[in-house]
Design a protein around this motif. Structure first.
Motif, PDB file in Angstrom:
ATOM      1  N   SER A   1       0.843  -1.185   0.000  1.00 26.96           N
ATOM      2  CA  SER A   1       0.000   0.000   0.000  1.00 26.96           C
ATOM      3  C   SER A   1       0.884   1.242   0.000  1.00 26.96           C
ATOM      4  CB  SER A   1      -0.890   0.006   1.237  1.00 26.96           C
ATOM      5  OG  SER A   1      -0.110   0.194   2.413  1.00 26.96           O
ATOM      6  N   LEU A   2       0.291   2.401  -0.224  1.00 21.91           N
ATOM      7  CA  LEU A   2       1.075   3.628  -0.243  1.00 21.91           C
ATOM      8  C   LEU A   2       1.729   3.879   1.111  1.00 21.91           C
ATOM      9  CD1 LEU A   2       1.995   6.140  -1.763  1.00 21.91           C
ATOM     10  CD2 LEU A   2      -0.105   7.284  -1.008  1.00 21.91           C
ATOM     11  N   GLY A   3       1.002   3.642   2.206  1.00 19.42           N
ATOM     12  CA  GLY A   3       1.574   3.856   3.523  1.00 19.42           C
ATOM     13  C   GLY A   3       2.771   2.963   3.778  1.00 19.42           C
ATOM     14  N   LEU A   4       2.654   1.689   3.411  1.00 18.35           N
ATOM     15  CA  LEU A   4       3.770   0.763   3.614  1.00 18.35           C
ATOM     16  C   LEU A   4       4.935   1.128   2.705  1.00 18.35           C
ATOM     17  CD1 LEU A   4       4.868  -1.691   5.056  1.00 18.35           C
ATOM     18  CD2 LEU A   4       3.728  -3.154   3.366  1.00 18.35           C
ATOM     19  N   ALA A   5       4.638   1.577   1.483  1.00 23.37           N
ATOM     20  CA  ALA A   5       5.701   2.006   0.572  1.00 23.37           C
ATOM     21  C   ALA A   5       6.460   3.192   1.152  1.00 23.37           C
ATOM     22  CB  ALA A   5       5.102   2.370  -0.790  1.00 23.37           C
ATOM     23  N   VAL A   6       5.743   4.142   1.740  1.00 25.36           N
ATOM     24  CA  VAL A   6       6.397   5.298   2.358  1.00 25.36           C
ATOM     25  C   VAL A   6       7.255   4.854   3.536  1.00 25.36           C
ATOM     26  CG1 VAL A   6       5.973   7.428   3.667  1.00 25.36           C
ATOM     27  CG2 VAL A   6       4.687   6.969   1.572  1.00 25.36           C
ATOM     28  N   LEU A   7       6.785   3.880   4.309  1.00 25.47           N
ATOM     29  CA  LEU A   7       7.591   3.379   5.424  1.00 25.47           C
ATOM     30  C   LEU A   7       8.883   2.746   4.909  1.00 25.47           C
ATOM     31  CD1 LEU A   7       6.592   1.786   8.683  1.00 25.47           C
ATOM     32  CD2 LEU A   7       8.163   0.493   7.264  1.00 25.47           C
ATOM     33  N   MET A   8       8.803   1.996   3.809  1.00 24.32           N
ATOM     34  CA  MET A   8      10.011   1.401   3.245  1.00 24.32           C
ATOM     35  C   MET A   8      11.012   2.466   2.822  1.00 24.32           C
ATOM     36  SD  MET A   8       8.338  -1.677   0.966  1.00 24.32           S
ATOM     37  CE  MET A   8       7.550  -3.091   1.741  1.00 24.32           C
ATOM     38  N   LEU A   9      10.508   3.563   2.280  1.00 26.05           N
ATOM     39  CA  LEU A   9      11.386   4.661   1.906  1.00 26.05           C
ATOM     40  C   LEU A   9      11.927   5.371   3.145  1.00 26.05           C
ATOM     41  CD1 LEU A   9       9.467   6.175  -1.137  1.00 26.05           C
ATOM     42  CD2 LEU A   9      11.357   4.537  -1.146  1.00 26.05           C
ATOM     43  N   ALA A  10      11.108   5.413   4.202  1.00 25.30           N
ATOM     44  CA  ALA A  10      11.554   6.044   5.451  1.00 25.30           C
ATOM     45  C   ALA A  10      12.732   5.290   6.062  1.00 25.30           C
ATOM     46  CB  ALA A  10      10.396   6.129   6.444  1.00 25.30           C
ATOM     47  N   LEU A  11      12.787   3.972   5.861  1.00 27.98           N
ATOM     48  CA  LEU A  11      13.927   3.203   6.356  1.00 27.98           C
ATOM     49  C   LEU A  11      15.224   3.701   5.720  1.00 27.98           C
ATOM     50  CD1 LEU A  11      12.502  -0.451   6.228  1.00 27.98           C
ATOM     51  CD2 LEU A  11      12.578   1.101   8.177  1.00 27.98           C
ATOM     52  N   LEU A  12      15.167   3.986   4.431  1.00 29.44           N
ATOM     53  CA  LEU A  12      16.355   4.468   3.728  1.00 29.44           C
ATOM     54  C   LEU A  12      16.675   5.907   4.099  1.00 29.44           C
ATOM     55  CD1 LEU A  12      18.585   4.176   1.660  1.00 29.44           C
ATOM     56  CD2 LEU A  12      16.922   4.679  -0.137  1.00 29.44           C
ATOM     57  N   ALA A  13      15.664   6.766   4.099  1.00 27.95           N
ATOM     58  CA  ALA A  13      15.906   8.181   4.392  1.00 27.95           C
ATOM     59  C   ALA A  13      16.403   8.375   5.816  1.00 27.95           C
ATOM     60  CB  ALA A  13      14.621   8.979   4.166  1.00 27.95           C
ATOM     61  N   SER A  14      15.790   7.679   6.768  1.00 22.92           N
ATOM     62  CA  SER A  14      16.204   7.823   8.169  1.00 22.92           C
ATOM     63  C   SER A  14      17.606   7.269   8.388  1.00 22.92           C
ATOM     64  CB  SER A  14      15.201   7.112   9.085  1.00 22.92           C
ATOM     65  OG  SER A  14      13.900   7.658   8.925  1.00 22.92           O
ATOM     66  N   GLY A  15      17.920   6.142   7.733  1.00 19.80           N
ATOM     67  CA  GLY A  15      19.268   5.594   7.838  1.00 19.80           C
ATOM     68  C   GLY A  15      20.312   6.523   7.250  1.00 19.80           C
ATOM     69  N   SER A  16      19.964   7.166   6.141  1.00 24.59           N
ATOM     70  CA  SER A  16      20.898   8.105   5.530  1.00 24.59           C
ATOM     71  C   SER A  16      21.124   9.313   6.437  1.00 24.59           C
ATOM     72  CB  SER A  16      20.369   8.566   4.164  1.00 24.59           C
ATOM     73  OG  SER A  16      20.236   7.476   3.285  1.00 24.59           O
ATOM     74  N   PHE A  17      20.039   9.817   7.028  1.00 23.27           N
ATOM     75  CA  PHE A  17      20.199  10.962   7.926  1.00 23.27           C
ATOM     76  C   PHE A  17      20.963  10.554   9.186  1.00 23.27           C
ATOM     77  CE2 PHE A  17      18.824  13.885  11.285  1.00 23.27           C
ATOM     78  CZ  PHE A  17      19.241  15.078  10.708  1.00 23.27           C
ATOM     79  N   ASP A  18      20.821   9.309   9.604  1.00 27.93           N
ATOM     80  CA  ASP A  18      21.603   8.801  10.736  1.00 27.93           C
ATOM     81  C   ASP A  18      23.091   8.907  10.438  1.00 27.93           C
ATOM     82  OD1 ASP A  18      22.391   7.613  13.069  1.00 27.93           O
ATOM     83  OD2 ASP A  18      21.634   5.628  12.581  1.00 27.93           O
ATOM     84  N   GLY A  19      23.452   8.708   9.173  1.00 28.12           N
ATOM     85  CA  GLY A  19      24.854   8.856   8.800  1.00 28.12           C
ATOM     86  C   GLY A  19      25.276  10.298   8.635  1.00 28.12           C
ATOM     87  N   LEU A  20      24.321  11.169   8.251  1.00 26.04           N
ATOM     88  CA  LEU A  20      24.652  12.568   7.994  1.00 26.04           C
ATOM     89  C   LEU A  20      24.740  13.404   9.260  1.00 26.04           C
ATOM     90  CD1 LEU A  20      24.967  15.001   5.998  1.00 26.04           C
ATOM     91  CD2 LEU A  20      22.464  15.167   6.041  1.00 26.04           C
ATOM     92  N   ASN A  21      23.893  13.120  10.255  1.00 23.62           N
ATOM     93  CA  ASN A  21      23.717  14.072  11.351  1.00 23.62           C
ATOM     94  C   ASN A  21      24.907  14.181  12.296  1.00 23.62           C
ATOM     95  OD1 ASN A  21      23.365  11.604  12.772  1.00 23.62           O
ATOM     96  ND2 ASN A  21      22.010  12.598  14.235  1.00 23.62           N
ATOM     97  N   GLU A  22      25.911  13.300  12.133  1.00 26.33           N
ATOM     98  CA  GLU A  22      27.113  13.397  12.968  1.00 26.33           C
ATOM     99  C   GLU A  22      28.328  13.884  12.192  1.00 26.33           C
ATOM    100  OE1 GLU A  22      27.539   9.535  14.626  1.00 26.33           O
ATOM    101  OE2 GLU A  22      26.154   9.924  16.269  1.00 26.33           O
ATOM    102  N   THR A  23      28.151  14.152  10.906  1.00 27.39           N
ATOM    103  CA  THR A  23      29.291  14.561  10.093  1.00 27.39           C
ATOM    104  C   THR A  23      29.677  16.010  10.367  1.00 27.39           C
ATOM    105  OG1 THR A  23      27.879  15.278   8.261  1.00 27.39           O
ATOM    106  CG2 THR A  23      28.607  12.975   8.255  1.00 27.39           C
TER     107      THR A  23
END
Length: 453
Positions: A251-273
């Motif tokens: 569903s669209l909601g689940l698809a957005v959650l899957m994308l949130a896994l990537l976006a949040s993980g990427s920001f996890d790497g960015l926010n300490e740089t």
């Protein structure tokens, strides 16, 4: 630049024992990471070029699973109850035991055993969470002992959106809370969340877990990446990601959650740089502490998620129109969002690899001390030699590149499955390929970037 490298080395070698991310950045700065990053991007680009000349069914054939034996029945409720009992004990220890994160089993279990190890194993092997979910056994026990039946029906109109909110709240706690590793603070958060979720399960039944509970949705999403799974009632094994092709379009909601896994993980790497801390107006070598960046990190997390969805949607739209299609944007997002799971899982594993090698020693030390098995010496010596750090970084880079290659193969297989031939499928994937090549470079840069937090 020399001062920057010296400062990073000093931080890496003098870091104290605390739950944190990779501490090898000083030596990574001395590696030819620009060459490795370029090689990673070229590898992904060559994968795209190869798919353009291979027969249409090659990518899909790669993900065809091999059937094994019939899947044996597992005592899911028994293991779930055991996990629940352990979780309640951990909450008690978090509130009553040492406030040292590296000596308290609450912090070690949540951030090392669960968040780093179990999430990675879920994505590598398959649905381990099905047997470890800390709510299913308790709910089944309540039903058996009292005859309880959920009085409310879960509103279908809500879809998976409550789960998206739940996962973002978890990510916000991880990335923006002033002290997410504090045992008492973590125990209160985990205990409160378990109780609230248990109440919702009793009110709405099992649908709450599979549609609205963020952690379960996270784990079920990563289970699609596992090499083991069920197919036609049997245990099957295949290339990582084969279950993405076998599963229905989310569903669209689940698809957005899957994308949130990537976006949040990427920001996890960015926010300490150094880059991010500098953008916030702080000196990276004199970081003022997490309490000074709570709101910037929360806003950054939300912005990263919104930006990824928007950018990916734009590339998918361009690709569809380039191939002469008129597929609605919502359908494109739902269709291709699961292909981002290999990237987010690969980055999760790579990003936390050094933390696991370091903090995992504290888990072993705690277990040895608890069981009376002797003393385990915790050492960061493996971060003190360039050779070891090079091997770690090459492993991280290899995992990231492999994740992107699998993602491209999956996206191509999905494009071909929709009825497009090799040429039209490749044409429709051209903008997405540009996106993935860029994300490969970004992911590798995040691994190599100097950190100041």
């Amino acid at each position: 630049m020399q001062r920057l490298g010296i400062g990073a080395i000093f931080l890496a070698l003098t870091a104290g024992a605390a739950w944190a991310h990779a501490a090898d950045q000083g030596f990574v700065l001395l590696l030819p990471t620009d060459v490795y990053i370029a090689a990673g991007g070229i590898t992904v680009a060559l994968t795209v070029a190869l798919l353009a000349v291979l027969p249409a069914g090659v990518a899909r054939a790669l993900f065809r699973p091999a059937m094994l034996t019939r899947r044996p029945a597992s005592p899911r409720h028994a293991t779930s109850l055991l996990v629940t009992a352990i979780l309640l004990w951990l909450i008690w220890r978090g509130l009553a035991a040492s406030r040292d994160p590296m000596a308290n089993p609450m912090t070690l279990s949540v951030w090392v055993v669960f968040w780093i190890a179990l999430v990675s194993l879920q994505g590598i092997f398959g649905d381990l969470w099905r047997s470890l979910n800390p709510w299913t056994g308790a709910a089944a026990l309540v039903r058996r002992m009292t005859g309880w039946r959920a009085p409310l029906r879960y509103p279908r109109a809500l879809g998976h959106w409550p789960g998206v909110g739940g996962f973002l709240a978890f990510a916000g706690f991880l990335l923006a809370d002033p002290a997410p590793a504090d045992p008492a603070r973590l125990a209160a958060a985990v205990g409160g969340y378990w109780a609230l979720t248990m109440g919702a399960v009793l009110l709405f039944g099992a649908p709450w877990l599979v549609r609205a509970e963020g952690i379960t949705l996270l784990m079920r999403s990563y289970a699609r990446m596992g090499v083991f799974g069920r197919a036609r009632g049997r245990l099957a094994v295949g290339l990582p990601g084969w279950r993405i092709l076998a599963a229905p379009v989310p569903s669209l909601g689940l698809a957005v959650l899957m994308l949130a896994l990537l976006a949040s993980g990427s920001f996890d790497g960015l926010n300490e740089t150094f880059l991010w801390i500098g953008l916030l107006g702080h000196n990276p070598l004199e970081f003022p502490g997490r309490s000074a960046v709570i709101w910037p990190n929360l806003l950054g997390l939300m912005a990263a998620n919104a930006a990824l969805v928007a950018v990916l949607a734009g590339f998918l739209w361009m690709g569809d129109r380039l191939a002469g299609g008129h597929v609605p944007l919502r359908v494109l997002l739902c269709r291709y969002a699961p292909t981002m799971l290999p990237i987010s899982l690969a980055y999760h594993i790579s990003h936390y690899l050094t933390s696991f090698l370091m903090d995992g020693q504290y888990v072993l030390a705690w277990l040895a001390d608890t069981l009376g098995a002797g003393h385990v010496h915790v050492s960061a010596g493996f971060l003190a030699t360039p050779g070891t750090v090079r091997a770690i970084w090459m492993t991280q880079a290899g995992v990231v590149v492999a994740g992107h290659v699998i993602a491209i193969l999956l996206a191509h297989a999905i494009a071909v499955r929709t009825g497009r031939g090799t040429w039209r499928a490749t044409l429709s994937q051209a903008p997405l390929a540009v996106f993935m090549i860029g994300y490969t470079v970004l992911g590798l840069w995040l691994l190599a970037a100097p950190r100041g937090a």
